[in-house]
Design an enzyme around this catalytic site. Structure first.
Site, mmCIF file in Angstrom:
data_model
loop_
_atom_site.group_PDB
_atom_site.id
_atom_site.type_symbol
_atom_site.label_atom_id
_atom_site.label_comp_id
_atom_site.label_asym_id
_atom_site.label_seq_id
_atom_site.Cartn_x
_atom_site.Cartn_y
_atom_site.Cartn_z
ATOM 1 N N ARG A 192 0.841 -1.192 0.000
ATOM 2 C CA ARG A 192 0.000 0.000 0.000
ATOM 3 C C ARG A 192 0.878 1.244 0.000
ATOM 4 N NH1 ARG A 192 -1.620 0.652 4.426
ATOM 5 N NH2 ARG A 192 -0.959 -1.249 5.468
ATOM 6 N N TYR B 259 -1.786 -3.296 -6.846
ATOM 7 C CA TYR B 259 -1.480 -4.029 -5.616
ATOM 8 C C TYR B 259 -2.683 -4.105 -4.661
ATOM 9 C CZ TYR B 259 -0.155 -5.339 -1.045
ATOM 10 O OH TYR B 259 -0.169 -5.980 0.162
ATOM 11 N N LYS C 76 -9.563 -2.498 2.413
ATOM 12 C CA LYS C 76 -9.240 -1.379 3.281
ATOM 13 C C LYS C 76 -10.061 -0.130 2.928
ATOM 14 C CE LYS C 76 -6.661 -3.855 5.724
ATOM 15 N NZ LYS C 76 -5.317 -4.234 5.675
ATOM 16 N N HIS D 235 -9.609 -2.661 12.159
ATOM 17 C CA HIS D 235 -8.551 -3.505 11.567
ATOM 18 C C HIS D 235 -8.246 -4.622 12.566
ATOM 19 C CE1 HIS D 235 -4.204 -3.587 9.694
ATOM 20 N NE2 HIS D 235 -5.008 -4.444 9.097
ATOM 21 N N SER E 263 -0.473 -3.756 10.403
ATOM 22 C CA SER E 263 -0.217 -4.627 9.258
ATOM 23 C C SER E 263 1.051 -5.448 9.481
ATOM 24 C CB SER E 263 -0.068 -3.771 8.003
ATOM 25 O OG SER E 263 -1.248 -3.025 7.809
ATOM 26 N N ALA E 264 0.949 -6.722 9.118
ATOM 27 C CA ALA E 264 2.075 -7.666 9.233
ATOM 28 C C ALA E 264 2.591 -7.791 10.655
ATOM 29 C CB ALA E 264 3.194 -7.303 8.256
ATOM 30 N N CYS E 265 1.689 -7.755 11.642
ATOM 31 C CA CYS E 265 2.077 -7.938 13.042
ATOM 32 C C CYS E 265 1.399 -9.141 13.681
ATOM 33 C CB CYS E 265 1.797 -6.686 13.847
ATOM 34 S SG CYS E 265 2.953 -5.358 13.462
ATOM 35 N N GLY E 266 0.813 -10.022 12.868
ATOM 36 C CA GLY E 266 0.387 -11.303 13.423
ATOM 37 C C GLY E 266 -1.104 -11.564 13.545
ATOM 38 N N THR F 184 -3.291 -12.586 11.118
ATOM 39 C CA THR F 184 -3.630 -13.807 10.395
ATOM 40 C C THR F 184 -3.157 -15.027 11.174
ATOM 41 O OG1 THR F 184 -3.407 -12.605 8.328
ATOM 42 C CG2 THR F 184 -3.366 -15.003 8.196
ATOM 43 N N ASP G 27 -8.614 -9.905 9.414
ATOM 44 C CA ASP G 27 -8.159 -8.555 9.070
ATOM 45 C C ASP G 27 -9.150 -7.448 9.428
ATOM 46 O OD1 ASP G 27 -5.913 -7.130 7.897
ATOM 47 O OD2 ASP G 27 -7.215 -6.637 6.212
ATOM 48 N N ASN H 290 6.588 -8.585 1.307
ATOM 49 C CA ASN H 290 5.130 -8.386 1.417
ATOM 50 C C ASN H 290 4.392 -9.227 0.372
ATOM 51 O OD1 ASN H 290 2.810 -7.172 2.650
ATOM 52 N ND2 ASN H 290 2.648 -5.754 0.925
ATOM 53 N N SER H 291 4.996 -10.330 -0.071
ATOM 54 C CA SER H 291 4.280 -11.219 -1.001
ATOM 55 C C SER H 291 3.103 -11.838 -0.249
ATOM 56 C CB SER H 291 5.214 -12.299 -1.541
ATOM 57 O OG SER H 291 5.822 -13.006 -0.484
ATOM 58 N N ARG H 292 2.048 -12.144 -0.991
ATOM 59 C CA ARG H 292 0.803 -12.566 -0.340
ATOM 60 C C ARG H 292 0.101 -13.663 -1.117
ATOM 61 N NH1 ARG H 292 -1.367 -8.915 3.999
ATOM 62 N NH2 ARG H 292 0.293 -7.412 4.330
HETATM 63 P P1 GTP Z 1 -1.877 -7.785 7.506
HETATM 64 O O1 GTP Z 1 -2.421 -8.812 6.610
HETATM 65 O O2 GTP Z 1 -0.827 -6.940 6.858
HETATM 66 O O3 GTP Z 1 -2.913 -6.938 8.144
HETATM 67 O O4 GTP Z 1 -0.996 -8.514 8.637
HETATM 68 P P2 GTP Z 1 -1.310 -9.534 9.825
HETATM 69 O O5 GTP Z 1 -1.466 -8.732 11.083
HETATM 70 O O6 GTP Z 1 -2.393 -10.467 9.484
HETATM 71 O O7 GTP Z 1 0.108 -10.280 9.969
HETATM 72 P P3 GTP Z 1 0.515 -11.833 9.821
HETATM 73 O O8 GTP Z 1 -0.262 -12.725 10.744
HETATM 74 O O9 GTP Z 1 0.468 -12.181 8.408
HETATM 75 O O10 GTP Z 1 2.034 -11.820 10.351
HETATM 76 C C1 GTP Z 1 3.017 -11.064 9.740
HETATM 77 C C2 GTP Z 1 4.385 -11.475 10.186
HETATM 78 O O11 GTP Z 1 4.497 -11.571 11.598
HETATM 79 C C3 GTP Z 1 4.790 -12.827 9.629
HETATM 80 O O12 GTP Z 1 6.100 -12.726 9.117
HETATM 81 C C4 GTP Z 1 4.747 -13.731 10.817
HETATM 82 O O13 GTP Z 1 5.671 -14.791 10.687
HETATM 83 C C5 GTP Z 1 5.067 -12.814 11.981
HETATM 84 N N1 GTP Z 1 4.425 -13.267 13.237
HETATM 85 C C6 GTP Z 1 3.126 -13.587 13.408
HETATM 86 N N2 GTP Z 1 2.870 -13.979 14.677
HETATM 87 C C7 GTP Z 1 4.035 -13.886 15.336
HETATM 88 C C8 GTP Z 1 4.429 -14.153 16.691
HETATM 89 O O14 GTP Z 1 3.630 -14.538 17.564
HETATM 90 N N3 GTP Z 1 5.737 -13.948 17.015
HETATM 91 C C9 GTP Z 1 6.648 -13.504 16.095
HETATM 92 N N4 GTP Z 1 7.895 -13.325 16.480
HETATM 93 N N5 GTP Z 1 6.317 -13.249 14.794
HETATM 94 C C10 GTP Z 1 5.028 -13.434 14.423
HETATM 95 C C1 SPV Z 2 -2.520 -4.652 5.443
HETATM 96 O O1 SPV Z 2 -1.552 -4.034 4.925
HETATM 97 O O2 SPV Z 2 -2.949 -4.374 6.589
HETATM 98 C C2 SPV Z 2 -3.162 -5.758 4.710
HETATM 99 C C3 SPV Z 2 -2.802 -5.949 3.317
HETATM 100 O O3 SPV Z 2 -3.997 -6.450 5.262
HETATM 101 S S1 SPV Z 2 -3.622 -4.823 2.278
HETATM 102 O O4 SPV Z 2 -4.870 -5.430 1.840
HETATM 103 O O5 SPV Z 2 -2.737 -4.607 1.128
HETATM 104 O O6 SPV Z 2 -3.884 -3.599 2.970
HETATM 105 MN MN MN Z 3 -4.448 -5.704 7.323
#
Ligand code: GTP
Ligand code: SPV
Ligand code: MN
Length: 595
Positions: free
Chosen positions: A73, A201, A210, A230, A252-255, A257, A281, A377-379
Site C-alpha cells: 500500500r 497491488y 481497506k 482492523h 499490518s504484518a504484526c500477526g 492472520t 483482518d 510483502n508477497s501474499r
Molecule cells: P496484515 O495482513 O498486513 O494486516 O498482517 P497480519 O497482522 O495479518 O500479519 P501476519 O499474521 O500475516 O504476520 C506477519 C508477520 O508476523 C509474519 O512474518 C509472521 O511470521 C510474523 N508473526 C506472526 N505472529 C508472530 C508471533 O507470535 N511472534 C513472532 N515473532 N512473529 C510473528
Molecule cells: C494490510 O496491509 O494491513 C493488509 C494488506 O492487510 S492490504 O490489503 O494490502 O492492505
Molecule cells: Mn491488514
C-alpha cells in the site's frame, strides 16, 4: 447483450458516466458464475497476467507478479477527500473533493482504451443482511476481479439486492499505466465513493477491503453507531465446550492472520482447547439488543502475508492455500510450485524470483544485500471456507459476541507480554497510544516506531480525534463492554532475539485473557494496568526459563516515562479536538508512574 443490465437508475447512470470517462472497448458484468471465472482465468493465462501453477500439486492455483514499485500500500498517495480539511484530521492526507476528482479524472480519462471494464457488484457481509454494505467496483484488471471473487461475496445475488434500489459504494479502479507518479487512492466519504488509479497491488485496488470496509465504513460507523476495525476475530473453545470470542487489532504484518487460526500447543490441546477463525483482518462491530458488542467479518477470504508461513508457524494456513489460491510476488520453483522465505522444506536450489528473474539461494545485490526469492510483502488470496479452523458462524448476520478486545504492536522494548486495562476508557487510551515498528506492508522505512492507534492509522476515514471520541461513546452505550487488553509478542533480548516464542504459544496468553474475563484468575496491579502473576500463565512443556517470563512481564518506569513524551507529541497533533477523557488518562498514568 445489454451494456447496462440494471433497473437501478443510480447504478446505471453512474456506470454509464464512468464508462464514458474511462472509454473501455467493452464492458462485462460479473455474475459470480464458475464459467465466467474460468473464462477470466484463461484470458489471464493467455495474456501473462497469471501463471498457471502445477495443477496436480496446487489445483486451481495461480501466480501473479506486480510491477516492482507496486508491491505494498502506498500511504503517501492515499487521501481522505472531505469538504473540510478538519474532517480528515491531522493523520490523513487530505484533498478537497473538487481538486481530487479533477486530478484523478485526468488519469482516468481514456485509461481503459483497448481494455474491458468489469462491473463487480459485491457485498461486504452476508448478502441481504441489514448489517452488510454493498459496493460496486469498476475495474480494468482481471486480477482484481479474480481476487474480489475470493475476498467478497460478488455477483448476481448482489445485483438482485441492487435491483431493490439499495445504495452502494461507488468504487472506480484503473491500472491505467501502473505509473507511481500517476497513482492515487482517493476516498470520498461524503459521496460514498472511492477512486483508485495507477496501482495493481492488493490494498490499493481490492476496493472492498481497506478502502470500503475500513476507511469508508469507519466513517459510516460513526454516523450509525458501530465500529469498523482492523481486527481479527477468533473463537476460543474452552474445555467445557463454551466458546469465547475475541477481536484483536495489530498493525499490518504484526500477526493477526497467524493468531486468528493458531493451532493450540500440545498442552492446551490436551486440556481441550480449540480455535475457531472468524476473520483475520477486518471486524465490523455493533451493539446488539442485549447491550453487548457483536462482530462480523465482512470478507470471505484471506489476503495473507506469505513469508514466514509454514507448517510449524501456521499449519491451518498451509492447509488452506493448497488449492484455489492466487499467489502474488512469491518465488516460482522449477516444478511449478511456489516458495517464500520461511516456507516449508529445503530452500530450492533455483527458481524465478518475484520480479521474474532467475534466482539462486545466497544471491546478493550490488549493495551486498541478500536478494529475496519472494517479496517480503508477497501474499496469497485464498477462501476462508478452506481453512480447517473456519467458524461455523460465517454466514450468521449477527456475527459473534465479543468478550475481549486485544490491542498489540511490534515493540522490542517497553510493552510487556500482556496486560489488562482498568476499564473501557483506559482501554481506549491504550488503543489510542499504540505504537509499532514499521513492516513491509506499507512503503516506508522498516523498523521505525510509529504511533498506530488501534492499528487504524492508515485506515481511519475521518479525524482520529473524533474516532477516539466515537470509541469512548461506544463504551457508554454498552451495558456489558468487552474488557480491553494489550499484548506484545515481539519483546527482544539485547541480542535481538525474541523473548517469547509466539505463534501457537500465544494461546497461553489468550487463556489468561479469557480467565480474566470470567474472573477466574487474579492479577498484579501496576501503573499501566493488570499484569499476570508469572505462575498464572500456563507454561507446561515450553521449557522457558523463569527469568524470561519475568522479563516479559517487567514494567520499566523510566522507559514508560520516556514513552509518555512521545505520546504527548502525538496527542498534540489533534490540538483542541482530542477528547478530554484521553488527557485525563494521560495525567492519571503519569501520576501512577511517578508515585
Ligand atoms: P496484515 O495482513 O498486513 O494486516 O498482517 P497480519 O497482522 O495479518 O500479519 P501476519 O499474521 O500475516 O504476520 C506477519 C508477520 O508476523 C509474519 O512474518 C509472521 O511470521 C510474523 N508473526 C506472526 N505472529 C508472530 C508471533 O507470535 N511472534 C513472532 N515473532 N512473529 C510473528
Ligand atoms: C494490510 O496491509 O494491513 C493488509 C494488506 O492487510 S492490504 O490489503 O494490502 O492492505
Ligand atoms: Mn491488514
Amino acid at each position: 447483450m445489454d451494456k447496462f443490465p440494471t433497473h437501478n437508475k443510480k447504478l446505471a447512470d453512474w456506470v454509464k458516466r464512468m464508462y464514458r470517462l474511462c472509454q473501455p472497448d467493452d464492458i462485462v458484468w460479473i455474475d459470480g458464475s464458475e464459467d465466467q471465472k474460468k473464462k477470466l482465468q484463461d484470458e489471464c493465462l493467455a495474456q501473462g497476467e497469471l501463471i498457471l501453477l502445477n495443477q496436480q500439486k496446487l489445483p486451481g492455483c495461480f501466480l501473479h507478479r506486480t510491477s516492482p514499485d507496486d508491491v505494498a500500500r502506498t500511504e503517501h498517495l492515499t487521501y481522505i477527500c472531505t469538504r473540510k480539511k478538519r474532517d480528515a484530521g491531522p493523520t490523513n492526507n487530505w484533498m478537497s473533493p473538487q481538486a481530487a476528482y479533477r486530478k484523478a479524472r485526468s488519469f482516468f480519462k481514456g485509461a481503459m482504451k483497448g481494455r474491458t471494464m468489469y462491473v463487480i457488484p459485491f457485498s461486504m457481509g452476508p448478502v441481504g443482511s441489514p448489517f452488510s454494505k454493498i459496493g460496486v467496483e469498476l475495474t480494468d484488471s482481471k486480477y482484481v476481479v479474480l481476487n474480489m471473487l475470493i475476498m467478497t461475496r460478488a455477483g448476481a445475488a448482489v445485483l438482485d439486492q441492487l435491483e431493490k434500489g439499495v445504495d452502494f459504494t461507488r468504487c472506480l479502479h484503473s491500472k491505467a499505466e501502473l505509473d507511481i507518479n500517476k497513482r492515487l487512492i482517493l476516498h470520498f466519504p461524503e459521496d460514498n465513493t472511492i477512486w483508485s488509479v495507477g496501482s495493481g497491488y492488493g490494498g490499493n485496488v481490492l476496493l472492498g477491503k481497506k478502502c470500503l470496509s475500513l476507511r469508508i465504513a469507519s466513517s459510516m460507523g460513526r454516523k450509525e453507531n458501530w465500529l469498523a476495525e482492523h481486527m481479527l476475530i477468533m473463537g476460543i473453545e474452552e474445555p467445557n465446550g463454551h466458546i469465547e470470542y475475541i477481536a484483536a487489532a495489530f498493525p499490518s504484518a504484526c500477526g493477526k492472520t497467524n493468531l486468528a487460526m493458531l493451532p493450540p500447543p500440545e498442552g492446551l490441546k490436551r486440556k481441550g482447547y480449540r480455535i475457531w477463525t472468524v476473520g483475520d483482518d477486518i471486524a465490523w462491530m455493533r451493539i446488539d439488543s442485549d447491550g453487548s458488542l457483536w462482530a462480523v467479518n465482512p470478507e470471505t477470504g484471506f489476503f495473507g502475508v506469505a513469508p514466514g508461513t509454514n507448517s510449524h508457524s501456521n499449519p491451518n494456513m498451509v492447509e488452506t492455500i493448497k488449492k484455489n489460491t492466487i499467489y502474488t510476488n512469491v518465488l516460482l520453483k522449477p516444478d511449478g510450485t511456489v516458495w517464500w522465505e520461511g516456507a516449508d522444506g529445503d530452500v530450492p536450489a533455483s527458481g524465478i524470483d518475484w520480479m521474474g528473474r532467475p534466482w539462486k539461494p545466497g544471491m546478493r545485490d550490488a549493495q551486498g544485500k541478500p536478494v529475496f526469492g519472494a517479496h517480503p510483502n508477497s501474499r496469497f488470496t485464498t477462501p476462508i471456507t478452506q481453512c480447517p479452523s473456519a467458524t461455523f458462524r460465517l454466514e450468521q448476520h449477527h456475527g459473534v459476541p465479543i468478550s475481549a478486545i486485544v490491542f498489540g504492536g511490534r515493540r522490542q522494548h517497553l510493552a510487556p507480554l500482556v496486560y489488562e486495562t482498568f476499564n473501557w476508557q483506559h482501554g481506549v487510551f491504550v488503543g489510542a497510544t499504540m505504537a509499532s515498528e514499521r513492516t513491509a506492508a506499507q512503503v516506508g522505512a522498516l523498523g521505525e516506531v510509529r504511533r498506530d492507534p488501534m492499528a487504524m492509522l492508515p485506515f481511519c476515514g475521518y479525524n482520529m480525534a473524533d474516532y477516539f471520541g466515537h470509541w469512548l461513546d461506544m463504551g457508554k452505550r454498552m451495558n456489558k463492554a468487552p474488557k480491553i487488553f494489550h499484548v506484545n509478542w515481539f519483546k527482544t533480548e539485547a541480542s535481538g532475539k525474541f523473548l517469547w516464542p509466539g505463534y501457537r504459544e500465544n494461546l497461553r496468553v489468550l487463556e489468561w485473557i479469557i480467565d480474566r474475563c470470567n474472573n477466574k484468575v487474579g492479577a498484579r496491579q501496576t501503573p499501566i494496568g493488570y499484569v499476570p502473576y508469572p505462575g498464572d500463565i500456563d507454561m507446561t512443556g515450553l521449557g522457558l526459563p523463569e527469568r524470561t517470563m519475568e522479563k516479559l512481564l517487567e514494567i520499566d518506569r523510566e522507559e514508560w516515562l520516556e514513552e509518555l513524551k512521545s505520546i504527548k507529541r502525538f496527542f498534540k497533533r489533534f490540538k483542541k479536538d482530542l477528547p478530554v477523557a484521553l488527557e485525563q488518562e494521560y495525567s492519571a498514568l503519569t501520576g501512577r508512574l511517578r508515585s
